[in-house]
Scaffold this active site. Structure first.
Site, short mmCIF file in Angstrom:
data_model
loop_
_atom_site.label_atom_id
_atom_site.label_comp_id
_atom_site.label_asym_id
_atom_site.label_seq_id
_atom_site.Cartn_x
_atom_site.Cartn_y
_atom_site.Cartn_z
N ASN A 1 -10.97 -2.97 -5.44
CA ASN A 1 -10.24 -1.99 -6.27
C ASN A 1 -10.92 -1.72 -7.61
OD1 ASN A 1 -6.97 -3.10 -5.09
ND2 ASN A 1 -8.19 -1.36 -4.40
N ASP B 1 0.83 -1.21 0.00
CA ASP B 1 0.00 0.00 0.00
C ASP B 1 0.86 1.26 0.00
OD1 ASP B 1 -2.34 1.46 0.02
OD2 ASP B 1 -2.58 1.36 2.20
C1 IPE Z 1 -1.48 0.18 -3.43
O1 IPE Z 1 -1.32 1.53 -3.48
C2 IPE Z 1 -1.89 -0.43 -4.75
C3 IPE Z 1 -3.23 -1.04 -4.72
C4 IPE Z 1 -4.09 -0.99 -3.73
C5 IPE Z 1 -3.67 -1.78 -5.88
P1 IPE Z 1 -2.55 2.54 -3.46
O2 IPE Z 1 -2.96 2.80 -4.88
O3 IPE Z 1 -3.64 2.07 -2.58
O4 IPE Z 1 -1.85 3.84 -2.88
P2 IPE Z 1 -2.49 4.92 -1.90
O5 IPE Z 1 -3.10 4.20 -0.74
O6 IPE Z 1 -3.49 5.70 -2.69
O7 IPE Z 1 -1.31 5.75 -1.51
MG MG Z 2 -4.15 2.41 -0.60
#
Ligand code: IPE
Ligand code: MG
Length: 259
Positions: free
Chosen positions: A78, A30
């Site tokens: 997601n 994350d």
């Molecule tokens: C992790 O980074 C990637 C996935 C969840 C697929 P994020 O995209 O959640 O990054 P932040 O939380 O917005 O910083």
């Molecule tokens: Mg995230």
């Protein structure tokens, strides 16, 4: 199910015994978006940098005596991100396996992608199948990539498969034990995680390995995933080593003292 029974870190804990290195480490990757934002970059470049962090972590883990690594790459939730970002995330397994599958295969890594295949493109399913088939004979290190994975979705899918077995006469409702149910999960072949790491400062599981997390130690680290590497993994293992794992029991010395 068998893997869980064989798991050497389970069983009666001893007071003062040195905590073993966790065999199975799981990571919620994350912070890619925040990493990119801090640099004035598009989120897609944060995700690409996240793939580099994954490569570093997969390389570091066996050196630190870890045998199973499960990483959360894309959750069933997601899909609610903007379509362009979903497309960028969908492109990451291809990016990772195209650059690394030869090395993974050579270094004895068995790759499994856990999660629902529905919703993935035919091309992506083929890339996943190829990566799994090419490394199926390996047993030095086990890499589970959770992709289009959700803990609740996996439990629901497992329940459905058990119900199908009951409907087909292959199982009885009274057969269902925790160990049997675990055999229906996507992680059936892996021991449960000893340690779950979440970088980026967030402190929640976000639907990752819900069933499997029952006795996992949780370590939260203030580093964004694209910056993650061997030093952070070592620090997480140090935090793990200081934990007192009791699995709901009391330690042997305390039983004697009470008696
Ligand atoms: C992790 O980074 C990637 C996935 C969840 C697929 P994020 O995209 O959640 O990054 P932040 O939380 O917005 O910083
Ligand atoms: Mg995230």
């Amino acid at each position: 199910m068998a893997a869980q029974e064989k798991h050497p870190s389970a069983g009666a804990p001893q007071k003062g015994a040195e905590a073993p290195a966790p065999l199975h480490v799981a990571v919620v990757m994350d912070g890619n978006g925040r990493w990119a934002k801090q640099r004035g970059l598009p989120r897609s470049l944060g995700h690409r940098a996240g793939v580099e962090a994954l490569k570093r972590t997969v390389e570091a883990a066996p050196k630190l005596n870890i045998r199973w690594l499960t990483v959360f790459g894309f959750s069933t939730e997601n899909w609610s991100r903007p379509a362009t970002e979903v497309a960028e995330l969908m492109a990451l397994p291809k990016r990772y396996f195209e650059s690394d599958i030869v090395r993974l295969e050579r270094e004895g890594v068995r790759v499994r992608v856990i999660g629902r295949r529905q919703g993935l493109s035919k091309e992506l399913v083929k890339i996943i199948d190829d990566a799994q088939a090419r490394t199926a004979h390996n047993d030095r290190f086990f890499l589970n990539v959770a992709f289009n994975y959700g803990g609740q979705a996996d439990i629901a899918d497992a329940a459905r498969r058990f119900a199908e077995d009951v409907a087909a006469g292959r199982a009885e409702p009274s057969d269902l034990t925790e160990a049997r149910f675990q055999g229906y999960l996507a992680t059936a072949d892996s021991p449960p995680p000893d340690l779950i790491i979440r970088p980026s400062g967030e402190q929640r599981l976000s639907n990752f390995l819900l069933w499997e997390a029952a006795y996992a130690e949780l370590v939260f680290q203030d580093v964004l995933w694209p910056d993650y590497g061997e030093e952070h993994l070592k620090a997480a293992l140090q935090a793990f080593a200081a934990r007192d794992r009791r699995y709901g029991a009391v330690v042997a010395d305390d039983v004697l003292a009470a008696g």
